[in-house]
Design an enzyme around this catalytic site. Structure first.
Site, mmCIF file in Angstrom:
data_model
loop_
_atom_site.group_PDB
_atom_site.id
_atom_site.type_symbol
_atom_site.label_atom_id
_atom_site.label_comp_id
_atom_site.label_asym_id
_atom_site.label_seq_id
_atom_site.Cartn_x
_atom_site.Cartn_y
_atom_site.Cartn_z
ATOM 1 N N ASP A 65 45.638 39.188 37.715
ATOM 2 C CA ASP A 65 45.748 39.678 36.340
ATOM 3 C C ASP A 65 46.281 41.110 36.312
ATOM 4 O O ASP A 65 46.175 41.841 37.291
ATOM 5 C CB ASP A 65 44.376 39.657 35.662
ATOM 6 N N GLU A 66 46.827 41.474 35.185
ATOM 7 C CA GLU A 66 47.194 42.866 34.882
ATOM 8 C C GLU A 66 47.889 43.568 36.046
ATOM 9 O O GLU A 66 47.585 44.720 36.351
ATOM 10 C CB GLU A 66 45.939 43.661 34.485
HETATM 11 C C1 TNX Z 1 40.587 42.782 31.308
HETATM 12 S S1 TNX Z 1 40.231 40.005 31.907
HETATM 13 C C2 TNX Z 1 40.495 42.623 32.676
HETATM 14 C C3 TNX Z 1 39.482 43.380 33.421
HETATM 15 C C4 TNX Z 1 38.663 44.254 32.530
HETATM 16 C C5 TNX Z 1 38.366 43.536 31.251
HETATM 17 C C6 TNX Z 1 37.449 44.261 30.337
HETATM 18 C C7 TNX Z 1 40.992 40.362 33.130
HETATM 19 C C8 TNX Z 1 41.465 39.267 33.912
HETATM 20 N N1 TNX Z 1 41.171 41.668 33.378
HETATM 21 O O1 TNX Z 1 40.099 44.130 34.434
HETATM 22 O O2 TNX Z 1 37.482 44.571 33.184
HETATM 23 O O3 TNX Z 1 39.582 43.295 30.585
HETATM 24 O O4 TNX Z 1 37.083 43.479 29.256
#
Ligand code: TNX
Length: 510
Positions: free
Chosen positions: A315-316
């Site tokens: 993710d991200e």
């Molecule tokens: C998004 S959800 C993220 C996390 C954060 C979260 C906080 C996701 C796969 N990645 O790195 O902790 O939001 O809500």
């Protein structure tokens, strides 16, 4: 005034049996009727010769003995009382049948997990005081009738972020027990992130000793030794909960990059990080050493994980180009397969090429663009499994409302009704229902420090997610659910679980 025997708070009046229709998650079929069974001083727990029945019997005895004060021997001899038997046909690996009448309560199942889930149902049919660890007055009545039950989905999960704040083995076990109460069967542990690496890896020891030495806010962090991790796995397995370990890659890797300068493209280790930003770190995709690292980590983690899955995050990855992200996933997914595990990734994995049999964990929102949803749906049509964790529905770290002292709000406020009132089967347009493996409620821990914090965010939302995963869509009904949910509160109080007294749920008076 409520009519006799009916309580607006959902709690059974003292001295009467809890109706079978009160169980959370709602069973597949309930036929109340007949006399209740009363557990007394002379009750025995009767098991067949199987290990599964014996273990379920001992587990049940451990719950009942302190509060009833009865001896409740577990025995293979005799008839009546509380009976646990394997060998039932047609209930699936996790289903069970519970029949109750004046001479006893019998739980039968095809597999040991089913017996265990049946015991959780029996537990809920008993008064909340059964959860206390000192002797209580009773009476200990179990309603007569028959429940036949099996789950809608095989993946009924919770995720705990042990990276942003570290949680001890004891704290994880406590959460496992809470999952088991609602028949959840997966605990996904988010073991690495920018703020902390939480699992010992022998071939890269600084990951844990240095990368695990802090957390959000700058505390001392911590990590699990392999013995700690094995103990979590063992304990979870004794509750039929499978541990799904996650190493988040290629982003969310500052703790690893800080621990080994060589992992960085420029050879310079960044400092440890104790803030809450996301998306600033990436493994060095072109470097060969990256894949030695990944191979070592996955090999060592797979070796101590008996479960089927290994989550690789994904993710991200805002600091990784799209081309590099795809190349990274093409190279890393086969490593998971090489060590005998099935890939799970956050749904961004579908922007690369998910490996055959991979599972994508969807964490979008109602408002997520159609294109992104369609990418996940297309992968699902192509055979990728989907676990649903929509952030604006089941992210337990989202505030309930503007007054919630903990949590985040980037996905909006998630009140109890919102977390319960959706259908996993129809949620993702264009995804075949056969691709939906189930649901999972993540709890990110940027603001979560203690077990009390975990419980305040999980209760009362987690049981609703458990019901979405277990119960058939035909049982879904907010008006009925909120009464059943309210009836759980006294059990939480007996267990020492502090919960949010959400509005629109008829909680019992305190
Ligand atoms: C998004 S959800 C993220 C996390 C954060 C979260 C906080 C996701 C796969 N990645 O790195 O902790 O939001 O809500």
């Amino acid at each position: 005034m409520a009519a006799a025997g009916i309580s607006l708070t959902g709690a059974a009046p003292a001295g009467t049996a809890t109706p079978m229709s009160r169980v959370v998650p709602a069973p597949a079929s309930v036929q109340p009727g007949g006399s209740p069974y009363r557990i007394t001083d002379s009750t025995r727990i009767r098991v067949d010769g199987s290990r599964g029945a014996r273990e379920a019997g001992e587990y049940l005895a451990d719950i009942l003995r302190p509060s009833t004060g009865y001896r409740l021997p577990v025995t293979t001899r005799g008839d009546g009382g509380l009976q646990l038997r394997l060998g039932a046909k047609g209930l699936g690996a996790e289903g069970y049948r519970l029949t109750g009448g004046s001479s006893g309560v019998t739980i039968t199942a095809s597999g040991p997990a089913g017996l265990f889930h049946g015991v959780q149902t029996l537990r809920q049919l008993l008064p909340p005081a059964v959860e206390m660890d000192s002797v209580q007055p009773g009476p200990w009545l179990v309603a007569g009738g028959r429940i036949e039950d099996s789950p809608r989905y095989g993946w009924r999960g919770a995720m705990l972020d042990v990276s942003r704040h570290f949680f001890t083995v004891g704290q994880v076990k406590r959460y496992v027990d809470q999952l088991a109460l609602y028949k959840l069967n997966k605990l996904h542990l988010h073991l690495s992130d920018d703020q902390g690496w939480r699992i010992a890896i022998d071939s890269w020891p600084r990951l844990a000793t240095y990368g695990g030495s802090t957390q959000v806010g700058g505390g001392t962090g911590g990590f699990y030794t392999k013995a700690d991790y094995r103990e979590i796995v063992r304990y979870a397995a004794s509750r039929y909960v499978e541990i799904v370990p996650e190493i988040d890659m290629p982003g969310h890797t500052n703790a690893a990059l800080a621990s080994y300068a060589d992992l960085n493209c420029d050879g310079v280790a960044p400092p440890l990080y104790t803030g809450t930003d996301v998306g600033f770190s990436s493994l060095c995709v072109p470097k060969d050493l990256t894949y030695d690292f990944v191979d070592d980590v996955i090999r060592e983690l797979a070796a101590i994980t008996p479960g089927r899955y290994l989550h690789i995050g994904g993710d991200e990855a805002h600091s990784t180009s799209h081309e590099e992200y795809v190349a990274f996933m093409d190279r890393v997914q086969p490593v998971v397969a090489k060590y005998g595990k099935t890939v799970v990734g956050w749904h961004q994995l579908t922007a690369a090429t998910p490996a055959k049999g991979a599972v994508a964990q969807y964490w979008g929102l109602d408002s997520t663009g159609a294109e992104e949803k369609e990418r996940v749906a297309a992968a699902a049509r192509g055979g990728t499994g989907v676990v649903l964790s929509p952030a604006d529905r089941v992210y337990l770290d989202m505030k309930y409302d503007r007054d919630t002292p903990l949590g985040l709000d980037w996905a909006g406020y998630v009140d109890v009704r919102r977390s319960y009132d959706w259908d996993p089967g129809t949620y993702l347009p264009g995804a075949p229902s056969s691709a939906i493996r189930g649901v999972e409620a993540p709890l990110w821990s940027e603001t979560i420090v203690t077990s009390a914090d975990i419980e305040y965010m999980a209760f009362p939302r987690l049981p609703g997610v458990a019901e979405l995963g277990w119960s058939s869509a035909s049982t879904h009904d907010w008006e009925d659910y909120r009464v059943r949910l309210a009836a759980q509160a006294e059990r939480w109080e007996a267990l020492g679980i502090g919960y949010f007294r959400a509005p629109h749920v008829p909680w019992p008076a305190r």
